[in-house]
Structures are given as structure tokens and as C-alpha cells.
Design a protein around this motif. Sequence first.
Motif, short mmCIF file in Angstrom:
data_model
loop_
_atom_site.label_atom_id
_atom_site.label_comp_id
_atom_site.label_asym_id
_atom_site.label_seq_id
_atom_site.Cartn_x
_atom_site.Cartn_y
_atom_site.Cartn_z
N TYR A 157 0.83 -1.20 0.00
CA TYR A 157 0.00 0.00 0.00
C TYR A 157 0.88 1.26 0.00
CZ TYR A 157 -3.20 -3.55 1.80
OH TYR A 157 -3.94 -4.70 1.97
N LEU A 158 0.50 2.22 -0.82
CA LEU A 158 1.15 3.53 -0.86
C LEU A 158 0.09 4.60 -0.63
CD1 LEU A 158 3.39 3.20 -4.08
CD2 LEU A 158 3.96 2.54 -1.74
N PHE A 159 0.40 5.57 0.21
CA PHE A 159 -0.57 6.62 0.51
C PHE A 159 0.06 8.00 0.30
CE2 PHE A 159 -1.98 9.92 3.46
CZ PHE A 159 -3.33 10.01 3.12
N SER A 160 -0.77 8.93 -0.18
CA SER A 160 -0.43 10.35 -0.16
C SER A 160 -1.71 11.15 -0.25
CB SER A 160 0.49 10.72 -1.33
OG SER A 160 0.75 12.12 -1.33
N ASP A 161 -1.61 12.41 0.15
CA ASP A 161 -2.75 13.30 -0.03
C ASP A 161 -2.72 13.94 -1.41
OD1 ASP A 161 -0.45 14.67 0.56
OD2 ASP A 161 -1.34 16.02 2.04
N ARG A 162 -1.73 13.54 -2.25
CA ARG A 162 -1.64 14.04 -3.62
C ARG A 162 -1.32 12.88 -4.57
NH1 ARG A 162 1.77 19.46 -4.45
NH2 ARG A 162 3.45 18.34 -3.37
N VAL A 163 -2.32 12.05 -4.80
CA VAL A 163 -2.19 10.92 -5.72
C VAL A 163 -2.93 11.27 -7.02
CG1 VAL A 163 -2.57 8.45 -6.09
CG2 VAL A 163 -2.07 9.30 -3.79
N TRP A 164 -2.29 11.01 -8.15
CA TRP A 164 -2.87 11.37 -9.46
C TRP A 164 -3.87 10.29 -9.88
CZ3 TRP A 164 -3.48 15.46 -12.32
CH2 TRP A 164 -3.75 15.35 -13.69
N VAL A 165 -5.14 10.53 -9.59
CA VAL A 165 -6.20 9.57 -9.89
C VAL A 165 -7.31 10.29 -10.65
CG1 VAL A 165 -7.88 7.93 -8.97
CG2 VAL A 165 -5.68 8.25 -7.80
N GLU A 166 -7.71 9.75 -11.78
CA GLU A 166 -8.80 10.29 -12.60
C GLU A 166 -8.58 11.77 -12.93
OE1 GLU A 166 -12.38 9.36 -10.53
OE2 GLU A 166 -12.29 7.23 -11.02
N GLY A 167 -7.34 12.12 -13.23
CA GLY A 167 -7.04 13.45 -13.71
C GLY A 167 -6.95 14.54 -12.67
N VAL A 168 -6.96 14.17 -11.39
CA VAL A 168 -6.81 15.16 -10.33
C VAL A 168 -5.89 14.59 -9.23
CG1 VAL A 168 -9.02 16.32 -10.70
CG2 VAL A 168 -8.90 14.36 -9.16
N LEU A 169 -5.28 15.49 -8.48
CA LEU A 169 -4.48 15.09 -7.33
C LEU A 169 -5.39 15.01 -6.12
CD1 LEU A 169 -1.39 17.36 -8.02
CD2 LEU A 169 -1.42 14.86 -8.13
N GLN A 170 -5.44 13.84 -5.49
CA GLN A 170 -6.38 13.65 -4.40
C GLN A 170 -5.82 12.68 -3.36
OE1 GLN A 170 -9.79 10.89 -5.61
NE2 GLN A 170 -9.08 11.61 -7.63
N ARG A 171 -6.42 12.69 -2.18
CA ARG A 171 -6.05 11.79 -1.09
C ARG A 171 -6.43 10.37 -1.48
NH1 ARG A 171 -5.62 12.25 4.62
NH2 ARG A 171 -6.43 10.45 5.76
N ALA A 172 -5.47 9.44 -1.40
CA ALA A 172 -5.77 8.06 -1.81
C ALA A 172 -4.69 7.10 -1.32
CB ALA A 172 -5.90 7.97 -3.33
N THR A 173 -5.09 5.85 -1.20
CA THR A 173 -4.16 4.74 -0.98
C THR A 173 -4.19 3.86 -2.21
OG1 THR A 173 -4.43 4.71 1.42
CG2 THR A 173 -3.63 2.69 0.39
N ILE A 174 -3.02 3.59 -2.75
CA ILE A 174 -2.90 2.66 -3.88
C ILE A 174 -2.63 1.28 -3.31
CG2 ILE A 174 -1.61 2.08 -5.97
CD1 ILE A 174 -0.66 5.03 -5.99
N CYS A 175 -3.47 0.34 -3.67
CA CYS A 175 -3.30 -1.05 -3.25
C CYS A 175 -2.75 -1.85 -4.42
CB CYS A 175 -4.63 -1.65 -2.81
SG CYS A 175 -5.54 -0.64 -1.61
N MET A 176 -1.62 -2.52 -4.22
CA MET A 176 -1.04 -3.27 -5.32
C MET A 176 -0.73 -4.69 -4.88
SD MET A 176 2.53 -1.17 -5.65
CE MET A 176 3.39 -0.63 -4.17
N GLU A 177 -0.93 -5.58 -5.83
CA GLU A 177 -0.64 -6.99 -5.63
C GLU A 177 0.27 -7.44 -6.75
OE1 GLU A 177 -3.04 -11.13 -4.53
OE2 GLU A 177 -4.13 -9.36 -5.24
N GLU A 178 1.46 -7.89 -6.37
CA GLU A 178 2.52 -8.22 -7.33
C GLU A 178 2.82 -6.99 -8.19
OE1 GLU A 178 1.27 -11.81 -9.26
OE2 GLU A 178 1.82 -13.05 -7.54
N ASP A 179 2.63 -7.06 -9.51
CA ASP A 179 3.04 -5.94 -10.37
C ASP A 179 1.87 -5.11 -10.86
OD1 ASP A 179 1.92 -7.80 -12.06
OD2 ASP A 179 3.46 -7.65 -13.60
N ARG A 180 0.68 -5.27 -10.24
CA ARG A 180 -0.51 -4.56 -10.70
C ARG A 180 -1.19 -3.81 -9.56
NH1 ARG A 180 -1.42 -4.53 -16.43
NH2 ARG A 180 0.02 -6.13 -17.17
N ILE A 181 -1.93 -2.78 -9.95
CA ILE A 181 -2.78 -2.06 -9.00
C ILE A 181 -4.07 -2.86 -8.83
CG2 ILE A 181 -4.05 0.08 -8.55
CD1 ILE A 181 -1.99 1.46 -10.43
N SER A 182 -4.40 -3.18 -7.61
CA SER A 182 -5.62 -3.98 -7.38
C SER A 182 -6.82 -3.09 -7.07
CB SER A 182 -5.39 -4.98 -6.24
OG SER A 182 -5.03 -4.31 -5.04
#
Length: 446
Positions: A4-29
Amino acid sequence: MMKYLFSDRVWVEGVLQRATICMEEDRISSILDHRHPGAVDYSGSVIMPGAIDVHVHINEPGRTDWEGFHTATRAAARGGTTTLIDMPLNSSPVVTTTEAFEQKIHAAQGKLWVNTGFWAGAIGQDPNDVVRLIEAGCFGVKVFLSNSGIDEFPNISAQNLELLMRALSDKDIPVLAHCELDTLPPGSPINKDPRVYANYLASRPKSWENEAIKMFAKLCKEHHCKAHIVHLASDEILPWLRTQKMKQTPLTVETCPHYLFFCSEEIEDGNTLLKCAPPIRSDANRKHLLKGIKEGIIDFLATDHSPAPPNLKAIDTGDFVEAWGGISGLQFLLSASWTALKNSVTLEQFIPLITDRPAKFLGLASEIGKIAPGYKADFCVWNPEATFKVMEENIEHRHKESPYLDKTLHGTIQATYVNGLACLKEGKWQKHPPGRILLKTKSQDA
């Protein structure tokens, strides 16, 4: 195992927003809208898709003393780039046959710190041989409309270019062209004083670029072939390109950080580190290119990283005739571009120029260039507000001579994730290179 990676500035759907990226092996889950308790916390930093550089000369095999896969891809990772596409020259052999392509792939094994794909080269060989290179996994084909500087990669004739385009008609395969017509009259003879940059600049006038671009785009339109203009340097052609895009002409355009960061007025005579073709032009020209990016005439950015040993750059003599032309800058795609553009575009406008737009151009828009479920876990974690000074000890290229040396750039890289692994984190490298070879597949065109 989930990461898991977290920031309050994650580039998701064309905007910077608070988010946690969950990844399993080499992909975003999945993407969470809150901080996961087990996440690596990058609060305050931007997490965006890894940068994509579609124009890189790695020079291995055959001229590995110029660069090589290990140092080139390590430099890319240091700069936040996670995907690059290698040009068919200046390696030896050049990639104009499937045999040479196999040698290239073999040479890359075990050396890649980032994911790496390849362009084919066309020099007038049987177009069916080029088609076979595409079928073998090359992403498209590169041609020169003027002298490449490499004897084994001559420029293609207009007649052979048309034959190539007919073979690729309606195949959704891009033809990338170095657009200069050196058969046109030069602006002035460079040899009257080869140390004076103004003489070199005048020897390759904008008209060379302008006329070559018009000819190339016209042929591609006639033969239903995708056209891509590499390293645009002339501002004079921008209005014409705008019109062509309004007419839905199938062409894309890249420019490079060095055309946005440097200008001819600031280049000292004898500073051959800044020799490239087309040449770096005036400050007014630079500002017009910046405007062309903001208006969408220029689609994305790429480095055209073209390194050479110091002796080939004629550093001691400062002779622009003898010096090898090319800018060493793969490591600085993100930082140099952002430094040049930060007063012209917003961060939200900047990020697509080195992520999803080049991904779309490569036909990889469903794999890379976005942070979304199912996409590759390739990320750049960086601070756009922070600055750093480029010094020899933090340059990963084989040769440390670069025009960016001693420059202060905006955008410090904190971590680079490739295929789900932190290959570089807080200045520390993973033990083994995590990059993979990328081969174009028919499914990627869908």
C-alpha cells in the motif's frame, strides 16, 4: 502479498487527491479514498504514474561505451521514468533486421532498471522486413529525412518512404521521422568559425524543419499512415500543425526538455554539450514552444537522450562541426521539463505530458500512464516544490558530461516503483533490476 502507498496528492482520474494505492505483485488492485493503516506514507508528495520516455538512444550493443542498458535505465529510474522506448540507432548493428533486434533483446537481459521497448528502423530496406520487425514486437518505425550521422543508418529516400507507408497503410503503426531537409540551402556556412554557436544555429535553419514536416505529414495523410514528428524545435510550423490537427490529420508531435529549458542566447561559443539537431533556438522560439504545449499542438515530451563519450563531443576544441550532436538528458525528463514549464502550465496539465499521452501514443493506454485498478504498478513519488542541484555524483549516465550539470532543477524524486517494486527509494537501490522487456502485441492495438 498486498502493498500500500498513501499520499494526499495521488494522481487519480485526472486530479491530485487523497488516496491509498493497493497493489498486488506488479498490478494495482484497487484505490482507496482513505489511508490504509499499512501504507507507506508519502504525505505531501505527489504519487503519479511513472514517466514514459518514447525517445531514447541507449546504444547497446556495439557502442556500449557511449551508454548501455544498465546505466541508461538506472538514470531513467533515478529521474522517475519507469518506461522507455529505445531507438534503432546508435547501437551496432542498427535495428533494421530481425537478427539485429534479437541481438538487442539479448543484450538487454538482466540489465533493465525500468521497462524497455524498442523502435524499428527503416533505411530503404524491403518494407516487408520492417513489417517483420513490427510483428516481432517493435512499437513502430523510425526514419531520418536527413543525414543521421551514423553511416549504417542512412536517411530514407522519398520513394522508399512512400513504399514503407504503403506497407503500413491502415495498420495503426506510427512512422517516426527526424524532420530536417539538409538538401535545402543552409542559413550560413558553419565552417567560417566552427566555435561560434550562432554559426551552427544558422547552418540548420527553421526552413529545414518546416518543409520536412509538411512533406512527411502530407505523405502520411495520402497513404493512411500515422505520422509522428520527433523533437520539434521550430516555432514557425506551429500554426500549420494546429490547422492539420483541426483537419484530423493523423499526426502527433513531441518536443524535448532541452528545447524548453535552454535558449541560443545563453549558449556560450564552444559549449558543444548543447549541440543537437535540430538546434536549440532563440528564447522567443522557446516561449512559442511552451505556448504550443499549453494549446495542445505539441502532444507530449521526450528526451531524445543521445549520449556520447566526451572526446566525441569535442569538448576540448569547442568545434560544433566536429562534435557529436546529441543531448545527454534521460535522467532529467521530469525535472527539467517541470522546471521549464511550471510557470506556463499547472501541475495537473503537466503530468499527462509524460504519462498518459505517451502511453496512448504507444498503444499502451490500458497498461500504463494511469493510476487505476488493473494498471501496472509503476509510480514516481516526487516533490514538485523542492529543488536540487545537478552534480556529477547524482548523475547515473555512463558519462557525467551533461548540459544540465550544475543547473538547479525543480522536482526531487523520492521513490520510483517499477512492476510493484521500489527500485529506488530515498536514494537506495533495490538489489536486482526490476525492469522488463516490452514487446508490442496485436492485443495492445485494440
